[in-house]
Design a protein around this motif. Sequence first.
Motif, PDB file in Angstrom:
ATOM      1  N   ARG A  51      52.863  39.011   6.112  1.00 46.73           N
ATOM      2  CA  ARG A  51      54.099  39.178   5.346  1.00 46.73           C
ATOM      3  C   ARG A  51      54.806  37.847   5.106  1.00 46.73           C
ATOM      4  O   ARG A  51      55.692  37.745   4.263  1.00 46.73           O
ATOM      5  CB  ARG A  51      55.061  40.102   6.117  1.00 46.73           C
ATOM      6  N   THR A  52      54.434  36.836   5.904  1.00 43.52           N
ATOM      7  CA  THR A  52      55.115  35.548   5.768  1.00 43.52           C
ATOM      8  C   THR A  52      54.278  34.507   5.042  1.00 43.52           C
ATOM      9  O   THR A  52      54.703  33.370   4.912  1.00 43.52           O
ATOM     10  CB  THR A  52      55.464  34.963   7.158  1.00 43.52           C
ATOM     11  N   SER A  53      53.074  34.876   4.613  1.00 39.70           N
ATOM     12  CA  SER A  53      52.184  33.851   4.042  1.00 39.70           C
ATOM     13  C   SER A  53      52.693  33.375   2.682  1.00 39.70           C
ATOM     14  O   SER A  53      52.848  34.179   1.768  1.00 39.70           O
ATOM     15  CB  SER A  53      50.778  34.421   3.853  1.00 39.70           C
ATOM     16  N   GLN A  54      52.887  32.074   2.606  1.00 38.53           N
ATOM     17  CA  GLN A  54      53.375  31.521   1.361  1.00 38.53           C
ATOM     18  C   GLN A  54      52.275  31.604   0.297  1.00 38.53           C
ATOM     19  O   GLN A  54      51.146  31.203   0.532  1.00 38.53           O
ATOM     20  CB  GLN A  54      53.764  30.063   1.589  1.00 38.53           C
ATOM     21  N   GLN A  85      51.720  36.592   0.115  1.00 37.24           N
ATOM     22  CA  GLN A  85      52.475  37.461   1.018  1.00 37.24           C
ATOM     23  C   GLN A  85      51.978  38.898   0.884  1.00 37.24           C
ATOM     24  O   GLN A  85      51.807  39.400  -0.237  1.00 37.24           O
ATOM     25  CB  GLN A  85      53.950  37.391   0.639  1.00 37.24           C
ATOM     26  N   ASN A 129      56.587  29.762   9.739  1.00 41.59           N
ATOM     27  CA  ASN A 129      56.921  30.766   8.730  1.00 41.59           C
ATOM     28  C   ASN A 129      57.826  30.099   7.711  1.00 41.59           C
ATOM     29  O   ASN A 129      58.981  29.799   7.985  1.00 41.59           O
ATOM     30  CB  ASN A 129      57.646  31.954   9.363  1.00 41.59           C
ATOM     31  N   ARG A 144      58.693  31.407   4.812  1.00 43.82           N
ATOM     32  CA  ARG A 144      59.448  32.346   3.960  1.00 43.82           C
ATOM     33  C   ARG A 144      60.747  32.707   4.657  1.00 43.82           C
ATOM     34  O   ARG A 144      60.752  33.397   5.667  1.00 43.82           O
ATOM     35  CB  ARG A 144      58.628  33.612   3.709  1.00 43.82           C
TER      36      ARG A 144
END
Length: 338
Positions: free
Chosen positions: A188-191, A194, A289, A291
């Motif tokens: 959910r935090t992957s730049q 996501q 993270n 984001r």
Amino acid sequence: MADTTLKFPHKIEDLDPETNAEISRNFSGGLNHLVQVGPQKMLIPSEFSDECDNYYNFKFRKGDVIVVGYPRSGTTMTQEMVWLMLNNFDLKKALDTSLIVRVPLLEARSLTTKETIAAVNATNQGAEKLRLYRSSIEILRANPGRRVIKTHLHFNFLPPDLLNCGCKIIYVARNPKDVVVSLYHLQRTSQGRQYTGDISTFLDYFVSDLTLFAPYWAHLSQGWERRHSPNVHFIFYEDFIQNRRHHIKTIADFINQKLTTEQVELLEDTLEFSHFKKYMSRGVDRDMNTRQDVNDDFIRKGEIGGWKEYFTEEMNQKMDKWVKENVARIGIEFPLEF
Ligand code: A3P
């Protein structure tokens, strides 16, 4: 001189386009072209094809320590611990120098797709970090000392002489229920890519071997099969965090490092979860993270059984069936029931 470069011996096939499109829909980007590698069909971006020969022929050296595990199994705390042991507990250097450089991820270049590179560059943030991340092999080759290397690759994609080249391998395993929850939060935090779907869909991907580096069980079974090799130390996350002192000493012995009582105590204290979270937040890796809109830290909760907070009865039944079948097939013994 004769060229001794080995050709990567495994098939690399495109994931079927329909499945790939279905996965892509649940990510903000960056997973548009996935491939499946080898007999176990390990899932990874197609960029892997350009680099697989480099991984398969990577010159591991006597003295190297390699941390291997399925993502979210506790590899980061392990790599930090080993790096400190091999670098005279230089806490200042540890906090000033990113893990990307101190303990490069061998296959990092294969995880950064055109789309993720573009997304990072568009924000003007993290471009230098990304460049370093993608240079893992060059950074490793340029390091003349005792290297700590991390990889999520399955053993059959690494050099065939890996177990006999004098390096030491620490394999970290964790129960799959906590792994899938942890992976869901990470993605959910992957730049640039996501995960935007719900946790139940994510669990379906995991049990269908459709998360990066899946199949989880193929990864685990390759570690478990090698656990008696003299150059392999197999450890469960759950065992480690329940008795850090004992496992710190065992790992130090395994990599031939003599530790003083003070050094063991320092590590035990640093690796205690809340301390480790604080420790990481003081260093250059504080913003793993990137984001700001998703409140999930890379060093997140560090719990055993945290999955209970997230699974519905249906999700749990699905997992239990999958776990039961695979545990029986592989013959692995987890330290705790889950
Ligand atoms: P959670 O998301 O369940 O908290 P990896 O480093 O292989 O990606 O694994 C990450 C997982 O290990 C995360 O799990 C993270 O919080 C946990 N972790 C990291 N450092 C830890 C520590 N010192 N003690 C316990 N768990 C730790």
